[in-house]
Design an enzyme around this catalytic site. Structure first.
Site, PDB file in Angstrom:
ATOM      1  N   SER A  17       0.789  -1.050   0.171  1.00 30.75           N
ATOM      2  CA  SER A  17      -0.014  -0.065  -0.029  1.00 30.75           C
ATOM      3  C   SER A  17       0.888   1.330   0.080  1.00 30.75           C
ATOM      4  CB  SER A  17      -1.038  -0.185   1.026  1.00 30.75           C
ATOM      5  OG  SER A  17      -0.200   0.174   2.560  1.00 30.75           O
ATOM      6  N   TYR A 156       6.779   7.434  15.798  1.00 32.15           N
ATOM      7  CA  TYR A 156       7.220   7.367  14.305  1.00 32.15           C
ATOM      8  C   TYR A 156       8.445   8.501  14.265  1.00 32.15           C
ATOM      9  CZ  TYR A 156       6.823   8.027   9.300  1.00 32.15           C
ATOM     10  OH  TYR A 156       7.120   8.527   8.127  1.00 32.15           O
ATOM     11  N   LYS A 160      12.288   7.411  12.865  1.00 33.86           N
ATOM     12  CA  LYS A 160      12.443   7.946  11.769  1.00 33.86           C
ATOM     13  C   LYS A 160      13.932   8.602  11.926  1.00 33.86           C
ATOM     14  CE  LYS A 160       9.879   6.823   8.293  1.00 33.86           C
ATOM     15  NZ  LYS A 160      10.287   5.942   7.345  1.00 33.86           N
TER      16      LYS A 160
END
Length: 345
Positions: A17, A156, A160
């Site tokens: 996706s 998140y 990162k």
């Protein structure tokens, strides 16, 4: 990469996706051989069919990127099928929309395992094969949030940032070893992918990428460009450039701005209807596709994105134009001074 006569062999994680799907389809439409890695077998099979109809060749490899043995086995399967791996693109990610105090240790661990360690495991698997063939490219799909964190996505943002640190360290080791293997990390802006309604959301409203948001296809083209040209760490889109420079020069002001505006900008005025259904620990049935629910608000490439592959030429042209302007101005000033001097006509 166009240095060999065979079609490039490209591995894409998170290929079911969003950005990973868009990259896989774009590569397939260019006649590449694409290995598709993700947990969602049904979506991978649909993507493989799309690639075949576009003129490429696909290999479906259902795998959870947090399983380092499975990732290494997938890399071996690619080499067994096609003989090599030219490009490995780490796209898989996970996030949780919630304040820090509402995220459980298990959720922090899972986001870190997928977004950071999943890319580390993919990189290690790629390196093992690329060192044997003495060439290859690794692409880390990063985010501007690696530099400028926002509220409600602490896990998140941290993952990162960790990936950026890992990539910088590995790059220096490859340079030290005079390795022909190249690595690049592409820092992205917000993209309209299905993740806004499939990632874990503990907030009362439906999530959205922080506007402006871009179309996955526009991002995929630049990721494939980065795989070919391997710039060190390209920033994609004006929002990414603005965020990085803002963090560099006015980080405190950005803290206050995001404290005031950073919550509302991540949600739309609709109730969160996920009802606890998300892909954090288990995948969901069905094909999520490339795009999220905000097709009417997504953008194609902006001017920065159009110019980014040509920055050297643009910079050279700007330098020549500046030099010509300086020389012309100097000539005009010289002529003015001569005409104003005694004896001048």
């Amino acid at each position: 990469m166009e240095t060999t006569s065979h079609p490039d062999v490209i591995v894409v994680t998170g290929a079911s996706s969003g950005i990973g799907r868009a990259v896989a389809i774009a590569a397939g439409s260019r006649g590449k051989r694409v290995a598709l890695l993700s947990r969602n077998t049904g979506a991978l099979e649909i993507a493989a069919d799309q690639i075949a109809r576009a003129g490429g060749e696909a290999l479906v490899l259902p795998v959870d990127v947090t399983d380092e043995t499975a990732i290494d086995d997938a890399a071996i399967a690619v080499v067994h099928r096609w003989g090599r791996i030219d490009i490995w693109i780490n796209c898989a990610m996970a996030t949780v929309f919630a304040p820090v105090s509402d995220i459980t240790p298990a959720e922090f661990r899972r986001v870190t395992d997928v977004t950071y360690l999943g890319s580390v495991y993919g990189t290690l698997a790629a390196l093992r094969q690329m060192r044997r063939q003495q060439e290859g490219v690794i692409v880390q799909v990063g985010s501007t949030l690696a530099y400028r964190s926002i509220p409600l996505q602490s896990a998140y943002c941290a993952a990162k940032a960790a990936l950026r640190g890992f990539t910088d360290s590995l790059r220096t080791e490859l340079i030290h070893d005079h390795s022909p293997i190249r690595i690049t990390m592409v820092q992205l802006p917000a993209v309209n992918t299905p993740q806004s309604i499939r990632q874990r959301n503990k907030m009362p409203q439906q999530a959205q990428p922080v506007p402006p948001m871009y179309a996955p296809e526009a991002i995929a083209d630049l990721i494939l460009w980065a795989a070919e040209k391997t710039p060190r760490e390209p920033l994609i889109g004006w929002p990414s450039v603005a965020a990085l420079w803002g963090q560099k020069f006015i980080p405190g002001l950005l803290d206050r701005y995001l404290g005031a505006r950073g919550f509302a900008s991540q949600f739309v005025d609709e109730p969160n209807s996920q009802n606890g259904r998300d892909i954090l620990f288990e995948t969901l049935p069905g094909d999520p596709g490339m795009h999220g629910p905000y097709r009417d608000r997504e953008h194609g490439p902006d001017l920065q994105m159009r110019l980014r592959p040509h920055f050297r030429a643009v910079g050279f042209g700007f330098g020549i134009a500046s030099l010509a302007f300086w020389q012309a101005r100097k000539s005009v000033n010289g002529a003015t001074e001569h005409s104003a001097s005694p004896g001048g006509s």
